[in-house]
Write an enzyme that holds these catalytic residues in place. Sequence first.
Site, PDB file in Angstrom:
ATOM      1  N   THR A  99     104.400  58.296  24.449  1.00 58.21           N
ATOM      2  CA  THR A  99     105.785  57.932  24.760  1.00 58.21           C
ATOM      3  C   THR A  99     105.983  56.421  24.634  1.00 58.21           C
ATOM      4  OG1 THR A  99     105.807  59.737  26.346  1.00 58.21           O
ATOM      5  CG2 THR A  99     107.548  58.083  26.555  1.00 58.21           C
ATOM      6  N   GLU A 100     107.008  56.019  23.852  1.00 61.07           N
ATOM      7  CA  GLU A 100     107.357  54.610  23.669  1.00 61.07           C
ATOM      8  C   GLU A 100     106.170  53.774  23.200  1.00 61.07           C
ATOM      9  OE1 GLU A 100     110.464  53.863  23.848  1.00 61.07           O
ATOM     10  OE2 GLU A 100     111.240  55.613  24.926  1.00 61.07           O
ATOM     11  N   LEU A 101     105.256  54.414  22.469  1.00 62.54           N
ATOM     12  CA  LEU A 101     104.035  53.768  21.982  1.00 62.54           C
ATOM     13  C   LEU A 101     103.252  53.072  23.107  1.00 62.54           C
ATOM     14  CD1 LEU A 101     104.585  52.289  18.408  1.00 62.54           C
ATOM     15  CD2 LEU A 101     103.871  54.566  19.099  1.00 62.54           C
TER      16      LEU A 101
ATOM     17  N   TRP B 299     106.202  49.578  22.887  1.00 65.14           N
ATOM     18  CA  TRP B 299     106.930  48.948  21.780  1.00 65.14           C
ATOM     19  C   TRP B 299     108.298  48.443  22.243  1.00 65.14           C
ATOM     20  CZ3 TRP B 299     108.608  53.031  17.488  1.00 65.14           C
ATOM     21  CH2 TRP B 299     109.473  53.976  18.045  1.00 65.14           C
TER      22      TRP B 299
END
Lengths: 436, 400
Positions: A149-151, A303
């Site tokens: 999730t979300e890098l 990220w």
Amino acid sequence: MVSVCFYFQVHQPYRVKKYTIFDIGNNSNYFYDDGDNKRNNEKILRKVSNKCYLPANAVLLELLNKYPEFKISFSFSGVFLEQLEEFAPDVLDSFKKLVDTGQVEILAETYYHSLAFLYSKGEFREQVKLHENLIKRLFGLTPKVFRNTELIYSNEVAREVEAMGYKGILSEGSDNILGWRSPNFLYRPISTKKIKVLTKNYRLSDDLAFRFSEKSWKEWPLTAPKYVEWVNAINGNGNVLNLFMDYETFGEHQWEETGIFEFMRHLPGEILKHPDNNFKTPSEVIDSYNVMGDFDVPHLMSWADVERDLSAWLGNEIQHSAINKVYFLGHRVLKTKDEELIHKWRKLQTSDHFYYMCTKWFADGDVHKYFNPYESPYDAFISFMNVLQDLELRLEKYEMMNPDEKCNLSSSNFNNIYKFNSLLNNKSEGMINGNN
Amino acid sequence: MFGWEFPPFHTGGLGTACEGLTKCLSKNGVELIFVLPKKLDLNVDFLKVVYADDNIPIKKQYYFNSIIQGYTTHKSYENKYELEKEKDLIYASNLNEEVERYGLVAKRIAEEETFDIIHAHDWLTFKAGMMAKRVSGKKLVVHVHATEFDRCGGQGCNQHVYDIEKKGMQEADQIIAISDYTKKQIVKHYGISPKKVIVIHNGTQFEEFILNEVSNLKKSKKIVLSLGRITLQKGIDYLISAARIVLKYDRNVIFVIAGNGDMYEEIVRKVSDMGIADNFIFTGWVKDKNEIKKMYSMADLFIMPSVSEPFGLVPLEAQMCGTPSLISKQSGVAEIFSNCLKADFWDVNDMADKIVAVLKYNELHKTLNENGKEEVKKLTWDKPAVRCMDLYKKMMEEVN
């Protein structure tokens, strides 16, 4: 040789409706807001489908058919696919058509686009498994490369994901993570054996995702030939160009009027003009290239935003108290074996709920405001906590009817919460920089 | 600059705003001549001139002997006049005439003084501003802190006041509104072109207040405070409807209503009719500034449920004392203050939901308070004063 590796993140949460004290104990519908507002999930999905998913899929299908060498990858959250099945099967079909070309890879992630890794490894693995099953059912594929999730990434995430059998993992590749090194090579996460990490080229990715329509940007207007000059410049200093972005870049973040679809239509042809360029999916990149060195990320990174940290989700006390409460209830929820209840509880783990409670730039009216379906982060918190009150009431009801099943908290595998929190409390900023 | 109240002789937000604005203007090198109606000693002249000193940041201040005060209404003026007329006959027998008299004084001062811009605060000074413009030919900016529509809460506007307001706005070269909310009123009710109205939000002076003592009440109860005139405009009747709902969920809440006004008795009666009088404390007017700060600090939540509020400084003051607020969306301050809870004044369910939440979820209270304090610190008069100066400059350039 430069292999261009596209990865598009596609996600929509089940936004929590405006849920008041009057609903607690009376209404267990948490997600279906049928009003004319930004919390009406069906309406939003329809809107984004018309602006982004359908036109973008049409462009990509055209390109995949025209250029058999063109390759892309997607990561679909489970809650997104579930909403497509529920509200927009036509859109799901259009994604299936892309996958049917055989030029598309699908990546693994948590079904609920959650932050479960931070709170419970068991819950994390379970959600990745659920996602894998869904991808198999809908697309007939089994993902081999993982993106969190979300890098969100750290050495520990990479180790865990390797143990789960994945051959690759995606990460942000910003300067504060890579230092002097280039994101255009593969790396080996420290203290892992086989897994390889692909790092996002944030400059070239963000040129499309954020700057494309920025008229004050010195490169505006960006054309495909100009962009490909920058791509070609990587030849000789890199193997791969990782272009990672939200799929909603096309048509939603960058509106159609900005010319983003036309740009995309011309991009593969321009890239393929150079004989040393090609396209690869993450798995193909991993199979084609060796690692260039170790990749050491002791702290959790993501990220998001300039900070590339977790403060958009876990930056203030309301966010912490909301997410702690969710995982605190975890063991009791799982004990019920009530699938519907467990599914609801897991939908509450989606990271977006905590993002909506972000107060970082609230007073400045920044990007978070645009995406916030609530009038304020505080309103988001109130509805969410009221929902948890209702969930807890339902648990109490269940436990009263099944007294033997009442769980013993000390044996819970959610004890991680406390470990995680004590780690946070040691940090002056309240950020998550724990090296574990 | 024409005003009608100034600290320490003031009763409301206008005086505080004038002080904040003039301080910052002076700091930035603007020389101000401030004219103020004030009841003077009978032995002193009809006009009294005070020069700048450490307390007054203004180059020159004129006090003109009058019994006009902040928030004077026709009725309150007449009451006051009754008290004063035996002693002296210089005051006019009604407010309209007194406002005319202010205009004549302004004419006299304008003939004697040199200045570049005329700045008039609210309707009581508009005649003075217009008169000064006529004799000097200088440009006039009228500063609207409230309109007659705010003061009467939408019922029974005074035609005479409205006429003066409208005339002032028409004759002015520029209008400053203290919020978008007020600007809309000006455009809608006075037929003024939106281009003529610039919005400059009020600022505030941050003074942190931390209360160390914990009262007995606070030990056992949650306290929700409202402070202000108990009038239709301030929306207290909506607050009590919300309170009734809150008390169904949490009996342990005390609502403290500080202030007084023409709806006081009606509100007290309603509270007792609803059977929730035990959960209410009416304090009447609290005049002592330190007492007010203590009250703010003691509260767990401050509420400003105004039906109509051109600005509304009180939630910012409560925040300085460590108490977050729930404010009406129909207020000017809602346009610039983000880290608080907001509700439509008429949506008593939403209000109740938010009151219960902030009392129940400690982290919500804490996060609102911390972020709110940081935000209020930044809402100083510096930016508004600079915008005001830019406006002066623009107006002066247009003259040349």
